[in-house]
Design a protein around this motif. Structure first.
Motif, short mmCIF file in Angstrom:
data_model
loop_
_atom_site.label_atom_id
_atom_site.label_comp_id
_atom_site.label_asym_id
_atom_site.label_seq_id
_atom_site.Cartn_x
_atom_site.Cartn_y
_atom_site.Cartn_z
N THR A 219 76.28 84.53 68.45
CA THR A 219 76.26 84.49 69.91
C THR A 219 75.55 85.70 70.49
N GLY A 220 75.32 86.72 69.66
CA GLY A 220 74.66 87.94 70.13
C GLY A 220 75.60 88.97 70.73
N VAL A 253 69.98 87.05 64.13
CA VAL A 253 70.49 87.03 65.50
C VAL A 253 69.37 87.30 66.49
N VAL A 256 67.44 84.21 67.03
CA VAL A 256 68.19 83.27 67.86
C VAL A 256 68.12 83.69 69.33
N LEU A 257 68.24 84.99 69.59
CA LEU A 257 68.14 85.49 70.96
C LEU A 257 66.77 85.18 71.56
N ALA A 260 66.55 81.45 72.30
CA ALA A 260 67.36 81.11 73.47
C ALA A 260 66.65 81.52 74.76
N ASP A 261 66.04 82.69 74.73
CA ASP A 261 65.32 83.16 75.91
C ASP A 261 64.15 82.23 76.25
N SER A 266 71.55 79.58 75.99
CA SER A 266 72.29 80.67 75.36
C SER A 266 72.05 80.69 73.85
N PRO A 267 72.19 81.85 73.20
CA PRO A 267 72.08 81.90 71.74
C PRO A 267 73.15 81.04 71.07
#
Length: 320
Positions: A219-220, A253, A256-257, A260-261, A266-267
């Motif tokens: 989830t970051g 991570v 993933v971030l 998501a961006d 969201s991540p």
């Protein structure tokens, strides 16, 4: 929410499932009730529980909610035992004998206040107990109406293949054949792809993926430390989360971030969608502290990862 068959069986479940590991401990009964309502209202069906979650507390909480918050027929209950017996269970810890398995099953049914489990998941291997004896426990449970389908928990690939092949060659394969394998699977935990997932697909078992968010790491939220209100800061789950934090995890991570961006989401949604749509996965089972966290996971229902992002995540998380 879309539903999928579990392997080649007739059992269908929502492609996002609800885990209850923290219910009664980090998650209060009131928070659990709010989660379950939100989950069922969103079309979710699969609810996963185990006899060792809080030494049986989680099952007691769920049982109470099945007597007022939602109807029993609204959910598909996947119960797990009895590799480690709960404190109030007469089953010896670590044994998968017919007596231990059936006692554990009866304890689970009593706590839940139901007459059957839709899916009964049990340890895939106990070297001290003949496989025929384990299969006979499934046979008794199904014939008595206490269980509809059976599955395995975190087996190795060869163990899954041995159990599945033995059941297929037994006297009642339609009853004793496992239909699912529950295991940890995420961008941070892909080891099962080497042998277990191919074996499951070959033998027609569906995957129930738990910890699809890498125990929360994906989830970051742990990028800049450990938030005080996170599972990583709790006495109960700190070591559980820490096991997924490493330099390799940090690189994954970050990818993933970035994804998501670029997608405007969201991540959490990116990581969950990646697992949910992997080959052979019937459902990705998420746990949440409260309904707000759960709703954030349910937002993944509307997401499909573009091929180029999926490929990039595959590459950065490749366990080889």
């Amino acid at each position: 929410m879309q539903r999928r068959p579990v392997g080649t069986s007739g059992l269908e479940v929502s492609r996002i499932g609800l885990g209850t590991m923290t219910w009664g401990e980090d998650t209060s009964p009131a928070q659990a009730a709010e989660q379950l309502r939100a989950f069922v209202d969103a079309g979710g069906t699969l609810v996963e529980t185990a006899d060792d979650y809080g030494d049986g507390t989680a099952q007691q909480v769920l049982g109470g909610l099945l007597r007022g918050t939602v109807a029993r027929d609204d959910v598909v209950i996947a119960g797990r035992g009895a590799a480690t017996a709960a404190a109030d269970s007469p089953a010896p810890a670590g044994r998968a004998s017919r007596a231990a398995l059936l006692r554990s099953l009866d304890t689970t049914l009593r706590r839940l206040g139901v007459d059957h489990l839709d899916l009964w998941q049990f340890p895939g291997w106990d070297p001290r107990v003949p496989l025929d004896e384990m299969r006979s426990a499934v046979q008794v449970a199904v014939y008595s109406g206490r269980v509809r389908y059976a599955g395995l928990v975190a087996p190795r690939g060869w163990q899954l293949a041995t159990v599945a092949a033995g059941a297929a060659a037994g006297p009642d394969p339609a009853v004793c054949r496992p239909v699912s394998a529950q295991l940890e699977y995420s961008l941070l935990a892909r080891e099962a792809e080497a042998e277990l997932l191919p074996a499951a697909q070959y033998h027609g078992l569906g995957i129930l993926a738990w910890a699809p968010l890498g125990r929360g790491v994906l989830t970051g939220k742990y990028t800049d430390g450990t938030p005080a209100d996170s599972r990583g800061a709790s006495t109960l789950l700190a070591s559980y989360v820490e096991a997924r934090r490493s330099e390799r995890s940090a690189r994954i991570v970050q990818s993933v971030l970035t994804a998501a961006d670029g997608l405007g989401t969201s991540p959490l949604v990116v990581a969950l969608t990646w697992v949910r749509d992997r080959p052979g996965v019937a459902s990705a089972v998420v746990g949440a502290r409260d309904a707000a966290q759960l709703r954030a996971s349910l937002a993944a229902e509307d997401m499909t990862l573009p091929a180029e992002i999926r490929t990039a995540l595959d590459d950065v998380s490749d366990p080889v």
